[in-house]
Design a protein around this motif. Structure first.
Motif, PDB file in Angstrom:
ATOM      1  N   PHE A  99       0.847  -1.175   0.000  1.00 39.12           N
ATOM      2  CA  PHE A  99       0.000   0.000   0.000  1.00 39.12           C
ATOM      3  C   PHE A  99       0.888   1.233   0.000  1.00 39.12           C
ATOM      4  N   ILE A 100       0.475   2.265  -0.717  1.00 37.41           N
ATOM      5  CA  ILE A 100       1.240   3.516  -0.764  1.00 37.41           C
ATOM      6  C   ILE A 100       1.505   4.015   0.652  1.00 37.41           C
ATOM      7  N   LEU A 123       3.155   9.800  -7.005  1.00 39.19           N
ATOM      8  CA  LEU A 123       2.319  10.372  -8.065  1.00 39.19           C
ATOM      9  C   LEU A 123       1.938   9.253  -9.023  1.00 39.19           C
ATOM     10  N   GLU A 124       0.637   9.052  -9.206  1.00 35.36           N
ATOM     11  CA  GLU A 124       0.180   8.008 -10.120  1.00 35.36           C
ATOM     12  C   GLU A 124       0.016   8.643 -11.488  1.00 35.36           C
ATOM     13  N   VAL A 132       8.218  10.721  -5.111  1.00 34.35           N
ATOM     14  CA  VAL A 132       8.830  11.999  -4.772  1.00 34.35           C
ATOM     15  C   VAL A 132       9.667  11.784  -3.515  1.00 34.35           C
ATOM     16  N   ILE A 133      10.989  12.004  -3.641  1.00 34.69           N
ATOM     17  CA  ILE A 133      11.911  11.798  -2.528  1.00 34.69           C
ATOM     18  C   ILE A 133      12.317  13.164  -1.978  1.00 34.69           C
ATOM     19  N   GLN A 134      12.000  13.394  -0.711  1.00 36.59           N
ATOM     20  CA  GLN A 134      12.356  14.653  -0.053  1.00 36.59           C
ATOM     21  C   GLN A 134      13.794  14.541   0.433  1.00 36.59           C
ATOM     22  N   PRO A 144      11.209   7.201 -11.124  1.00 37.93           N
ATOM     23  CA  PRO A 144      10.148   6.333 -11.641  1.00 37.93           C
ATOM     24  C   PRO A 144      10.152   5.013 -10.874  1.00 37.93           C
ATOM     25  N   TYR A 145       8.959   4.490 -10.604  1.00 43.43           N
ATOM     26  CA  TYR A 145       8.877   3.191  -9.948  1.00 43.43           C
ATOM     27  C   TYR A 145       8.986   2.114 -11.023  1.00 43.43           C
TER      28      TYR A 145
END
Length: 170
Positions: A99-100, A123-124, A132-134, A144-145
């Motif tokens: 799950f996200i 982001l889908e 998005v990596i902070q 990208p996944y």
């Protein structure tokens, strides 16, 4: 018992007990099936056990009715509350799926061992999700996944290992 958010009731719809829901589940077709149990939680901490009677999509909302609630007067007090499922209703996902909500906040490290940051959001985009990596002192990194970039996702340790392909960090 632990509960997980499925959707927020944002308004009523029509006069026959339908409510307008903004969904935050990635499985609306499962959660809103006729006969499915949901628990409504009010902002004041009260809760009501509900059973889905009907579901349809209208614009960007899910419209639901519940058994035993057939008029707008019966459901007005649900507005502002959250629909949830309990931990026993959580669905077992196949291996390598998650799950996200399980990966938000995860530490992201390169396959070299270097820390990159934390997963801020997903982001889908259609083709493949973009994570998005902070990062500390740098602007957010978008990855990208895909298999060649995201090498390992450890949900239990909240740790993601990535391969920084050339051109990703520009």
């Amino acid at each position: 018992m632990e509960y997980f958010d499925v959707g927020k009731v944002v308004n009523t719809h029509g006069l026959k007990g339908e409510v307008r829901v903004i969904s935050i589940t990635n499985l609306p077709e499962v959660r809103y099936q006729t006969g499915e149990p949901l628990t409504w939680f009010g902002e004041d901490g009260t809760s009501v056990e509900l059973t889905v009677k009907s579901h349809r999509v209208h614009k960007s909302f899910d419209l639901l009715t519940f058994e035993g609630y057939s008029s707008i007067n019966d459901v007005e007090h649900f507005v502002g509350g959250m629909l949830r499922v309990n931990e026993e209703q959580m669905i077992e996902l196949p291996e390598n799926e998650f799950f996200i909500s399980d990966i938000i906040g995860s530490l992201v490290v390169e396959d070299t061992g270097e820390e990159v940051g934390k997963v801020k959001e997903v982001l889908e985009t259609g083709a493949n999700d973009v994570w998005v990596i902070q990062r500390q002192g740098k602007k957010d990194l978008l990855i990208p996944y895909i298999e060649s970039v995201v090498l390992d996702v450890d949900v239990d340790d909240k740790r993601v290992t990535i391969h920084m392909m050339e051109g990703l960090d520009e």
